[in-house]
Scaffold this active site. Sequence first.
Site, short mmCIF file in Angstrom:
data_model
loop_
_atom_site.label_atom_id
_atom_site.label_comp_id
_atom_site.label_asym_id
_atom_site.label_seq_id
_atom_site.Cartn_x
_atom_site.Cartn_y
_atom_site.Cartn_z
N ASP A 78 0.85 -1.08 0.11
CA ASP A 78 0.06 -0.07 0.02
C ASP A 78 0.84 1.31 -0.14
O ASP A 78 1.72 1.42 0.93
CB ASP A 78 -0.85 0.03 1.16
CG ASP A 78 -2.16 1.06 1.21
OD1 ASP A 78 -2.26 1.71 0.20
OD2 ASP A 78 -2.90 0.96 2.01
N ASP A 96 -2.88 2.41 -6.02
CA ASP A 96 -1.77 2.61 -5.00
C ASP A 96 -1.83 1.31 -4.16
O ASP A 96 -1.02 1.26 -3.03
CB ASP A 96 -2.07 3.76 -4.04
CG ASP A 96 -3.47 3.67 -3.28
OD1 ASP A 96 -4.47 3.14 -3.99
OD2 ASP A 96 -3.36 4.04 -2.04
N GLU A 97 -2.36 0.42 -4.45
CA GLU A 97 -2.17 -1.00 -3.54
C GLU A 97 -2.77 -2.18 -4.28
O GLU A 97 -3.32 -2.26 -5.36
CB GLU A 97 -3.30 -1.00 -2.31
CG GLU A 97 -4.79 -0.72 -2.56
CD GLU A 97 -5.54 -0.61 -1.38
OE1 GLU A 97 -5.31 -1.59 -0.36
OE2 GLU A 97 -6.50 0.01 -1.47
#
Length: 374
Positions: free
Chosen positions: A13, A107-108
């Site tokens: 993350d 983003d993860e």
Amino acid sequence: MEGRSTRKIIHVDMDAFFASVEQRDDPALRGRPVAVGYAAARGVVAAASYEARAFGVRSALPSVTALRRCPDLVFVPPRFDVYKAVSREIHAIFAEYTDLIQPLSLDEAYLDVTGNRAGLPTAWATAKAIRARILEETGLTASAGISYNKFLAKLASDHRKPNGQFAVTPDMGGAWVETLPVARFHGVGPVTAAKMKRLGIETGADLRAKSLAFLEEHFGSSAGWYHAIARGEDHRPVNPNRARKSSGSETTFDRDLTEPAEIETGVLRMADDVWNWCEKAQAFGRTVTVKIKFQDFRQITRSRSHAGAVTDRDQLHRTSLDLVRSIYPPETGIRLVGVTVSNFEAPVRDDGPALPLFGAGPDSRGASMMVEAR
């Protein structure tokens, strides 16, 4: 448990991704409270730097509220093309360590590193190497959670944020979950957490103490999931070919609308956004849903399922307009509308994150904005 505890899963993350990219690219923003978004009356914070978070500024917070909490907040317009480009760099790094990558957003992502392509001694060492590569190649920090299933890995990645990592081993999983508030659990949203609290369930231990029959009585089809995660159990594989279930677009108006012509203009604009995606992806669904949020933040949806897929723009337009017209005359002003198509005829590979929330830009109605979760 032993037979099912062989997977090695990492949840990576990025730390305040959108805001961190802006601070990386503009040294004048470093160390300052930064919000990605617009300071307009109807603006929404898409992402907040850690300096801003210290004042209680979070993603999805109205911009006017954010400025009240942090008068020195600096708003930066979003640059989604840049964020997507950086995300591709990060995913290229992931691919050097495993083919089993399940993106959740820009983003993860989950990574199954059981195969140990890199030949590193542990999943912990693999996570550390991935984070070091991300920092070296992008100048950004990431946090990671390491465990034997996806549920625990995602919880763990939040445990040492920012720029840290945490591992939950098979012999500690169940006991660790018992110590956590259920509001942190994936799949337990604010409404469900409030309901659980009314039922005396505030921690993982409280949840584990409830029988499956009790959970079925109060939570229906979700009971099995809650029963399992309270024991640290999650048998879902990392799925790099996860089927996309819907495509949607929504917009917040710069003022509350009551005139049908203006409302319908917004609905048609959102329908066009969705249609453009469907046409590009060659993915067509049977169900059309229109979402309406009123000025008092009450929210309703109206849906219609067709016998076959919606395969032309005019049909999507007609259905969307029929649905929004079903609420006329509106009880009060409308601040947001959205259109979603779902029930695709065939599974659609999710090659990129959906854009889950939109907010008004500074000078035009309906400017769209992704909202970062962390």
